[in-house]
Enzyme design. Structure first.
Site: not given
Length: 649
Positions: A245, A317, A341
């Protein structure tokens, strides 16, 4: 204190400077308005403010002389203008003298300290530097866990043969791919090429990749192949490609945090989790989409889609890690969760993902939202892979005070027949029945607690912490460039008026542990009200080894993150999409559930998930990216409504 005559003379002097209106009582109101906005000019000293107040008190407003054409306000009483500001803090209970004392103290004491501290620690955004010494420890035992954590005894995927086509290779598990590399049926360099090709092929549709780390990937892959040729095998992740990420920093590559403001940012920091994976022999192939500043699935390059139904968005996210893992673009990825998330995008995209116990994985080099909530965890093909990844990345990060070397049990060695597992009203009953058939005792369960402000507690914690990490961003007006104005800009403006007292009353339950120089000074205290009460009540009522329930129930997401509970999201099936095309479609809505365990008992949740997946194949299904079905096309614009936003971070 100066006399009334002196105060009157001071007002006259101010009046002569033509700064304020001529009526002394209107002057008093104007001064108070200046205090209200915290913009008290330097020419006004606090004793003048107090004297103005005294003059107003001694002479009723209705006696004001307005013959000179100046009409006095009829309803100016006490320090009402300042009090209007205090209502935003729910602190409008002070009398007039105390209100003006507050103004004096704020100007002379608070604001100088605040500005000094801000300059010292808040001039750089992201929370990467100067971490707080306040440490949240979710452990329920009064005695801290002792001893070095042992590595898991993971099984080998013996008898695995290399598939003929690359599509089948792409959807193999980490353990299976690791066996192919170990047996030299495929090289890491070749495998890296397969996944880079898939990333480039599907990213234009899914909008899930920020940066391809191709040069680094081939360098790491060649090194992995070289070590293996020398007889050195680093473990199950040796030569396995993966993605991070894009809030996790890697030197020489952009770490954009998904934000227009930071899209060209390169951080010369090697994140601790990246170091762990590199030492395990894993190969980084891409930085994957994070919603802007780790909020939802909108980022500066677009909005990430769900591979199972590309008319939908991935939500949460950790959008890129979920979508890329689901689409077979990478074998696994590392995402993060502050408030949903990991759980939300894993559920939407139909992958297995673990939100581990808070503190399991170090966060050095990772953009921070909230130091007592942020967690890193894996997105994988199955629960066994989640266990392997957790084993590689867990441990004490010396630069992350909240991280711990938790002595987890081995999930591959748990005797599940000795467990009692509860199931909530919204649990997927197929999971319950499968586990029961494995010899596990399953019982109806309800997790009771009396704290009714769980969602508010999480909002306070997260928003205030986030604003502390992005104070400069807000003050400089960069929030005007944010990709979705109904998200962080609104949240953080509201956070600006949360008082420190209310923050501590509402959100802290943490062991504060601070070492100062060689003194080894350690301070430990419980600084909590509501969050501590929630943790205590959950602990007292968690009377099973684990429980099964909806992984995306918002109240449960908030509760689990505040308490620090681990949960593994498990795909359990599929259903038709709403309003499918008349000719049919292969697009599906994924069905899933969560298996929750107490803090430090991730191995229990993992063992139960592995037991369920050993009897089912939902996690092995592939999304229909290449073949939506006969005559099925995606409407442009999509007809699927965008759901109301939540704090999916």
């Amino acid at each position: 204190m100066p006399s009334q005559f002196q105060a009157q003379q001071e007002l006259t002097d101010i009046n002569k400077s033509a700064i304020l209106p001529t009526c002394p009582y209107r002057r008093a109101a104007t001064l108070l308005e200046m205090v209200q906005t915290l913009a008290v000019s330097s020419y006004i000293c606090c004793h003048k403010l107090v004297n103005v107040y005294l003059l107003v008190e001694e002479r009723p407003l209705d006696e004001c002389d307005s013959k000179n054409g100046n009409e006095c306000p009829k309803n100016i009483t006490e320090a009402s203008q300042i009090r209007h500001g205090l209502t935003l803090l729910d602190a409008d209970f002070f009398n007039d003298i105390k209100v003006l004392e507050i103004a004096k103290g704020a100007k002379e004491f608070n604001i100088p300290i605040i500005r000094t501290n801000r300059k010292l620690v808040a001039s750089i955004n992201g929370g990467l530097h100067n971490p707080s010494p306040l440490v949240f420890n979710p452990e329920w035992s009064k005695e801290q866990s002792q001893g070095k954590a042992n590595r898991f005894n993971h099984p080998s995927a013996s008898g695995i043969q290399r598939p003929i086509n690359e599509e089948d290779i792409a959807f193999m598990s980490v353990l299976e791919l690791g066996e192919l590399i170990k047996k030299k049926q495929i090289t890491s360099e070749e495998l890296t090429g397969i996944f880079l090709k898939r990333l480039r092929r599907y990213n234009p549709v899914l909008e899930s990749v920020v940066t391809y780390t191709e040069d680094l990937a081939y360098q790491q892959a060649k090194e992995a192949d070289k070590l293996l040729s020398q007889g050195v095998h680093l473990g199950p992740l040796h030569g396995i490609p993966y993605g991070l990420k894009d809030i996790i920093s890697v030197p020489l590559y952009k770490t954009t945090w998904g934000s227009t403001t930071f899209k060209n940012q390169v951080l010369n920091i090697e994140a601790w989790v990246y170091k762990r994976l590199k030492s395990a022999g894993a190969v980084l192939v891409a930085k994957l989409v994070t919603g802007s500043l780790a909020y939802d699935d909108i980022w500066f390059g677009g909005r990430t889609r769900n591979p199972w139904n590309i008319e939908e968005f991935s939500t949460g996210s950790s959008a890129g890690p979920a979508a890329c893992t689901s689409a077979g673009m990478i074998p696994f990825a590392i995402g993060s969760e502050t408030a949903g998330s990991i759980t939300y995008p894993a559920s939407r995209c139909g992958v297995t993902a673990l939100r581990p116990t808070f503190g399991s994985v170090g966060r050095t080099g990772v953009m921070s939202l909230s130091e007592s909530l942020d967690k890193l965890g894996p997105f994988c093909r199955n629960a066994a892979d989640c266990a392997v990844i957790l084993d590689a990345i867990r441990g004490k990060d010396p630069d992350d005070l909240s991280s711990r070397d938790i002595p987890f049990g081995d999930p591959f060695s748990v005797d599940i027949t000795k467990l009692t597992v509860g199931y909530l009203d919204d649990a997927d009953m197929e999971v319950v029945h499968v586990l029961e058939s494995k010899g596990i005792k399953v019982v109806p369960f309800k997790l009771n607690y009396t704290v009714d402000s769980v969602q508010g507690i999480l909002n306070f914690t997260m928003d205030v912490d986030m604003l502390a990490h992005f104070d400069e961003w807000q003050r400089s007006g960069k929030d005007d460039d944010y990709e979705a104005q109904d998200q962080w800009p609104v949240e953080l403006r509201r956070a600006r008026v949360v008082s420190a007292v209310d923050y501590l009353q509402d959100v802290e339950h943490q062991q504060e542990c601070m070492e100062i120089g060689d003194l080894g000074l350690k301070v430990a205290r419980l600084a909590q009200r509501a969050r501590g009460k929630l943790i205590q009540e959950v602990k007292e009522n968690f009377n099973v080894d684990a429980f099964i329930g909806n992984a995306t129930d918002w109240e449960r997401v908030c509760m689990g993150n505040l308490v620090g509970l681990p949960v593994i999201v498990v795909p359990t099936g599929f259903k038709n999409i709403p309003n499918p095309p008349p000719t049919g479609t292969r697009r599906r809505t994924t069905v899933n559930t969560g298996i929750y365990a107490p803090p430090n008992h991730d191995h229990i949740a993992l063992a139960l998930a592995m037991a369920y997946q050993s009897a089912t194949n939902h996690h092995k299904q592939r999304p229909p990216i290449d073949d939506l079905g006969r005559n099925d096309t995606i409407p442009n614009p999509p007809t699927v409504p965008i759901p109301p936003r939540r704090l999916h971070m």
